[in-house]
Every structure is written in structure tokens, then in C-alpha cells.
Design a protein around this motif. Structure first.
Motif, short mmCIF file in Angstrom:
data_model
loop_
_atom_site.label_atom_id
_atom_site.label_comp_id
_atom_site.label_asym_id
_atom_site.label_seq_id
_atom_site.Cartn_x
_atom_site.Cartn_y
_atom_site.Cartn_z
N ALA A 1 2.32 1.59 -17.95
CA ALA A 1 2.41 0.53 -16.95
C ALA A 1 3.20 0.99 -15.72
O ALA A 1 2.78 0.74 -14.57
N VAL A 2 4.31 1.67 -15.95
CA VAL A 2 5.12 2.17 -14.82
C VAL A 2 4.32 3.16 -14.00
O VAL A 2 4.30 3.12 -12.75
N PHE A 3 3.62 4.08 -14.66
CA PHE A 3 2.81 5.07 -13.96
C PHE A 3 1.72 4.40 -13.13
O PHE A 3 1.51 4.75 -11.95
N MET A 4 1.01 3.43 -13.71
CA MET A 4 -0.08 2.78 -12.99
C MET A 4 0.42 2.01 -11.78
O MET A 4 -0.21 2.05 -10.69
N VAL A 5 1.55 1.32 -11.90
CA VAL A 5 2.07 0.53 -10.78
C VAL A 5 2.55 1.45 -9.66
O VAL A 5 2.28 1.20 -8.47
N LEU A 6 3.24 2.54 -10.01
CA LEU A 6 3.74 3.46 -8.99
C LEU A 6 2.61 4.19 -8.29
O LEU A 6 2.69 4.49 -7.10
N THR A 7 1.56 4.49 -9.01
CA THR A 7 0.48 5.30 -8.45
C THR A 7 -0.55 4.45 -7.71
O THR A 7 -1.04 4.84 -6.64
N TYR A 8 -0.90 3.29 -8.27
CA TYR A 8 -2.01 2.51 -7.71
C TYR A 8 -1.58 1.15 -7.16
O TYR A 8 -2.44 0.34 -6.79
N ARG A 9 -0.28 0.89 -7.16
CA ARG A 9 0.27 -0.29 -6.50
C ARG A 9 -0.33 -1.61 -7.03
O ARG A 9 -0.28 -1.87 -8.22
N LEU A 10 -0.95 -2.42 -6.17
CA LEU A 10 -1.46 -3.71 -6.62
C LEU A 10 -2.56 -3.52 -7.68
O LEU A 10 -2.63 -4.27 -8.66
N ALA A 11 -3.39 -2.53 -7.48
CA ALA A 11 -4.43 -2.25 -8.48
C ALA A 11 -3.80 -1.87 -9.82
O ALA A 11 -4.33 -2.21 -10.88
N GLY A 12 -2.67 -1.19 -9.77
CA GLY A 12 -1.97 -0.83 -10.99
C GLY A 12 -1.45 -2.05 -11.73
O GLY A 12 -1.49 -2.10 -12.97
N VAL A 13 -0.97 -3.05 -10.97
CA VAL A 13 -0.51 -4.29 -11.60
C VAL A 13 -1.68 -4.98 -12.30
O VAL A 13 -1.57 -5.48 -13.43
N VAL A 14 -2.83 -5.00 -11.63
CA VAL A 14 -4.02 -5.59 -12.23
C VAL A 14 -4.41 -4.84 -13.50
O VAL A 14 -4.78 -5.43 -14.52
N ALA A 15 -4.30 -3.51 -13.46
CA ALA A 15 -4.64 -2.69 -14.62
C ALA A 15 -3.72 -3.01 -15.80
O ALA A 15 -4.16 -3.05 -16.95
N VAL A 16 -2.44 -3.23 -15.54
CA VAL A 16 -1.49 -3.56 -16.61
C VAL A 16 -1.88 -4.89 -17.27
O VAL A 16 -1.86 -5.03 -18.50
N ALA B 1 -3.36 -13.00 2.04
CA ALA B 1 -2.07 -12.30 2.07
C ALA B 1 -2.10 -11.02 1.25
O ALA B 1 -1.30 -10.10 1.50
N LEU B 2 -2.97 -10.95 0.24
CA LEU B 2 -3.03 -9.77 -0.62
C LEU B 2 -4.12 -8.79 -0.19
O LEU B 2 -4.22 -7.70 -0.76
N ARG B 3 -4.89 -9.19 0.82
CA ARG B 3 -6.03 -8.36 1.23
C ARG B 3 -5.55 -7.34 2.25
O ARG B 3 -5.95 -7.36 3.42
N ARG B 4 -4.70 -6.43 1.83
CA ARG B 4 -4.14 -5.39 2.70
C ARG B 4 -4.39 -4.02 2.09
O ARG B 4 -4.13 -3.80 0.91
N THR B 5 -4.84 -3.09 2.90
CA THR B 5 -5.14 -1.74 2.43
C THR B 5 -3.88 -1.04 1.95
O THR B 5 -3.93 -0.24 1.00
N ALA B 6 -2.73 -1.35 2.54
CA ALA B 6 -1.48 -0.69 2.18
C ALA B 6 -1.06 -1.03 0.74
O ALA B 6 -0.25 -0.31 0.15
N TYR B 7 -1.59 -2.11 0.19
CA TYR B 7 -1.27 -2.46 -1.20
C TYR B 7 -2.03 -1.59 -2.21
O TYR B 7 -1.76 -1.65 -3.41
N PHE B 8 -2.96 -0.76 -1.67
CA PHE B 8 -3.75 0.09 -2.54
C PHE B 8 -3.55 1.58 -2.24
O PHE B 8 -3.77 2.42 -3.12
N LEU B 9 -3.16 1.88 -1.02
CA LEU B 9 -3.07 3.27 -0.60
C LEU B 9 -1.84 3.45 0.29
O LEU B 9 -1.58 2.61 1.16
N PRO B 10 -1.05 4.52 0.07
CA PRO B 10 0.11 4.74 0.94
C PRO B 10 -0.32 4.87 2.41
O PRO B 10 -1.41 5.36 2.71
#
Length: 502
Positions: free
Chosen positions: A342-357, A485-494
């Protein structure tokens, strides 16, 4: 939007149903997690069979399966190992002696008529048998009750006994070689064994066997506290039994009931049955059985006789404390692995990582619910398969999210990148899951015991991971994208990886 809400409602309903299912039907734990006993049995060649083949092993397994079901041991498993061995697991059973006693006996039941002219010999042997049984039963009954007698203790009647000289003489007459240092109880058991052998020699060949039985039961005797075993014959068996009893009715000869070469009951048939014998297709065995002895005999007869003898090679007992420790250790390992992922997915993929968890948590819930529903007996290798399937589910999300990031780097919109990522990753995910399923199928068909448990849990996990990655993750992502509010590219990619002008 309405379509995504419908999928979300379905997923939520499945999650609630899975939770209720786990509460109503707890997971079945195997021997290594719950504690219990494991018996290793070896099938022995006999008669014309010099080598145990696969067909004979399966025939023995079928009979043992029926006996185990008759014992009423919950969640037991019986697996073949090699060409001549079987491994029986009894979760929660800390005293395997009863199962070993029931499973190890051949249970060949025979009905025999006494040979003419042997009445005097039979009377002497039966008198000796009853005397030895009474003395042995008295010793076994009094042993746990022995203690210092107080001044107010009531006088007890003298127990039945047999003189040492008489016992030694009887053993000598029967040709029994007594081992050095044998106590009286052991001598009495050897005497009974020898007497039973002599009694069986006084019978004619079997006129009826257990193969002619349709069922067996047990009931308490109407007179006395003992138990008896009731038998029901097939049509041909009933006719053979009537003919057998007719042949000895009123002659003074006995009807012997022999189990595995041991006479367990000797019955007389009165002259009133001389015309037609005992008809009706049923009979009962009265041998002064206890409730447990009658139950064991019932199970053996209902399960049928073994086509080949079986020897108990090993009895292994796993204590409940060790099982509880295994559960605790496995739970810590599973939760630790899930937390690190879970930590790896959130740090690497951000919002998508939270969804994956969240999707992985739903996947784990659905997985455990399927284990309870089938049901799957969970063992340590099974837990390993479950944890490995978590990794497979994560792998599917990683493929999808990397495709989404590639699309974003090329300047595509967020919604289009998500749709394209799922579409292009599908073939790779499907290929990876199919190859894993082929491996699971090979392990299940060719493996035994714990290997099959690993294959089952991994296979179930792989199938559910497709639903988790392609349905749960996608539905949750599209639902979140409905909020501006969540539809931002920065929430998925640095930001450093975003294309210029994004």
C-alpha cells in the motif's frame, strides 16, 4: 455517470455480502493452523496382489472416506501419496487413537455355522472366554477408581478373578508363548486372542459376508445397559441368512459372527426357526458392546471392508498452541506485506495508488469470502498462495497505471488516458493471469496435500484479481473523476514528468 454509479452499487453490495458471509461461515483452518492429528497409512499387498496399483489405492481410499464420514470428524482430508500411501488430516482432533483403530481394521464380517461334533470344545472355550473377559473388564474398570479406603468406605463385593496357576495352565494348553515380564492384564489379552482363534477354527467356512449388507446401525439393548449393532441385508443376503440359520436351528450348534478373523458374537438359533430360518433380512450382533465399541463397529460395517489391509505408519499430533502461533505469524506476514504494498502504490502512483489499495482490500475480502463459501480449508501453503495472489493483483494495477502515465506524458487528457490505459493493458494482464492459471492447474492435478491447497488458493486469487483490477479499480477511478477537484493530472504524475504546458 449513471453506469459508474450502478457498478459502484454492485461492488458495495458484493462487499457487504462478503462480510456477512465471513461472519456466518468462518474460515476452515487446516491441521497446521488449527492443530489436530495426521495419520500416514500404507496399503499392504495381500493374496494374489503382490504390488499395490493405483486402482487398489483408490478403492481403499473410497472405503476409508466412508469410514471417516461415519466418524463425524469435521473438515477431515484424505490424500493419496505415491502408489501405496494415504495421509489423513483430522483438524481439531487431539486423540487420533479412535480413528487409527477404526481405519486400520479390515472390517471383514463373516457369518459362520459351527462344525458338527464340536459342541463340547465350544462350551469349554466360551466359558474360558467369558471368564477372561469378566476379569479383564473388572481390572480395567477398577484401575482408575483405586484409592485409599477410608474408615467409612462400604464393603465392595469381591471382583471376578482367575487363579495364576489356572491362567498359566490355560495359556500353556493353547500354546501361547508368554513374553517375559507380562502382567496379568497382558496375559488375559493374549489368552482371549488365542481363545478367539480356537473358536474361529470350530466354524465352517463363511456362508455370508459383509458384502451382503445394505446398512448397519446401533441401539441400546432392551435388557441391560449394553449396546448391540443392527444389520440389514440385501435380498440375496437375507435369503442366505435364513438358509444359514435354518441349517443350525435347534441343533445346539452356534452361529458365529466373525470380524477380521476374530469371533465377536456367538448366538444360538432356537428350534422354532427350523422350518424357515430367521427371515426378514435383518439381524443384530450382541457382544456386550459399550456405546463407543458399537459406534466403531457400525462405522466399519457401513464403510465396508477394505480390499487390502492397511498399516498405520505414523501418527503426528499438532497442538492447538502451535496452530494459534502459526495463525498469528501468518496474519502478521499478510498484513505487513499488504501495508508495504500500500505504501509503495501510494508513493508511486498517488491518487491511483490510493484507489488500488481500496481495490486490493475489496479483493482480499472477496477472496476470503470465496474460501468460506466453497469451502477451502486454509493451510500455511494456502496462505502463501493467497499472499502471492495479492502480488498478482498488484501487478495488474501496476500495468494499468504505467499505461495511464505513458498516455499522460504524451499529452492526452486524464479521462482519455485512463480509458486507454485500461484498454491497452488488458491483453498483457490476461496473458499473465492465464499462464499463472495453467501453472495452478498443473499443481492441482499432479500435486498432493499442501501443494493442492496452494494451487487452489492461488487459482481463486488470480481469477478474482481480474475482477478487482478491471472492474473495481476502473469503477472507483471513474467515480472519483466525476469530482472536478480530483480531476488533476498532478494527482497521477509528478509535475516534472508532465508535458510542457500541462
Amino acid at each position: 455517470m449513471a453506469r459508474q454509479q450502478g457498478w459502484f452499487a454492485l461492488i458495495l453490495a458484493l462487499a457487504i455480502a462478503a462480510g456477512v458471509l465471513l461472519v456466518q461461515f468462518p474460515l476452515q483452518l487446516g491441521l497446521d493452523l488449527r492443530g489436530g492429528s495426521q495419520l500416514t497409512l500404507q496399503v499392504q499387498p495381500a493374496g494374489a496382489i503382490t504390488r499395490v496399483e493405483r486402482e487398489q489405492l483408490e478403492a481403499v481410499k473410497e472405503v476409508l472416506d466412508r469410514r471417516i464420514n461415519g466418524l463425524g470428524v469435521a473438515e477431515s482430508t484424505l490424500q493419496t501419496v505415491g502408489n501405496d500411501q494415504l495421509v489423513l488430516q483430522l483438524p481439531g482432533e487431539q486423540d487420533p487413537s479412535r480413528a487409527a483403530r477404526v481405519l486400520g481394521s479390515t472390517a471383514l464380517l463373516e457369518f459362520r455355522a459351527q462344525k458338527p461334533g464340536t459342541e463340547d470344545q465350544m462350551r469349554g472355550l466360551l466359558a474360558l472366554k467369558r471368564q477372561a473377559q469378566a476379569v479383564l473388564a473388572s481390572k480395567e474398570r477398577r484401575a482408575p477408581e483405586e484409592g485409599p479406603a477410608g474408615p467409612g468406605t462400604a464393603a465392595q463385593p469381591d471382583p471376578p478373578s482367575i487363579k495364576a496357576e489356572e491362567l498359566a495352565r490355560s495359556l500353556q494348553q493353547l500354546g501361547v508363548q508368554m513374553p517375559a515380564g507380562a502382567d496379568e492384564a497382558e496375559q488375559l489379552r493374549l489368552l482371549l486372542q488365542a481363545v478367539n482363534t480356537r473358536i474361529v477354527d470350530l466354524y465352517e467356512p463363511a456362508a455370508l459376508t459383509g458384502k451382503d449388507l445394505t446398512t448397519a446401525g446401533r441401539q441400546q439393548q432392551q435388557s441391560g445397559s449394553g449396546w448391540e449393532v443392527t444389520l440389514s441385508f440385501t435380498r440375496d443376503g437375507g435369503e442366505a441368512f435364513a438358509k444359514l440359520t435354518q441349517s443350525i436351528a435347534g441343533t445346539g450348534r452356534l452361529l458365529g459372527i466373525v470380524l477380521d478373523g476374530r469371533s465377536i458374537s456367538e448366538a444360538s438359533v432356537g428350534p422354532e426357526f427350523r422350518a424357515a430360518g430367521i427371515t426378514g433380512g435383518s439381524a443384530s450382533i450382541t457382544g456386550n458392546f459399550s456405546a463407543e465399541e458399537a459406534r466403531e463397529l457400525e462405522v466399519q460395517l457401513r464403510g465396508g471392508s477394505l480390499p487390502l489391509p492397511v498399516e498405520v505408519l505414523e501418527v503426528r499430533t499438532v497442538g492447538p498452541s502451535l496452530g494459534a502461533e502459526n495463525v498469528r505469524t501468518s496474519l502478521i506476514a499478510a498484513l505487513s506485506g499488504l501495508a508495504l504494498v500500500a505504501v509503495f502504490m501510494v508513493l508511486t502512483y498517488r491518487l491511483a495508488g490510493v484507489v488500488a489499495v481500496v481495490a486490493l482490500s475489496l479483493y482480499a475480502l472477496f477472496n476470503l469470502a470465496v474460501y468460506a463459501l466453497i469451502p477451502v480449508t486454509l493451510t500455511l501453503p494456502g496462505i502463501a498462495g493467497f499472499i502471492l495472489s495479492l502480488g498478482m493483483a498488484v501487478d495488474a494495477n501496476v500495468l494499468i497505471f504505467e499505461r495511464i502515465k505513458d498516455e499522460l506524458r504524451e499529452g492526452n487528457t486524464l479521462i482519455r488516458s485512463i480509458d486507454t490505459g485500461f484498454a491497452q493493458a488488458f491483453s498483457s494482464i490476461l496473458d499473465g493471469q492465464l499462464t499463472t492459471l495453467i501453472s495452478c492447474l498443473a499443481l492441482f492435478l499432479l500435486g498432493t496435500g499442501f501443494v493442492k491447497g496452494f494451487a487452489v488458493t492461488l487459482g481463486i486469487g488470480v481469477l478474482l484479481s481480474l475482477f478487482s483490477a478491471l472492474t473495481c479499480t476502473r469503477t472507483l477511478l471513474r467515480l472519483l473523476m466525476s469530482y472536478p477537484a480530483l480531476r488533476r493530472t498532478a494527482y497521477f504524475l509528478p509535475r516534472a514528468e508532465l508535458p510542457t504546458g500541462a
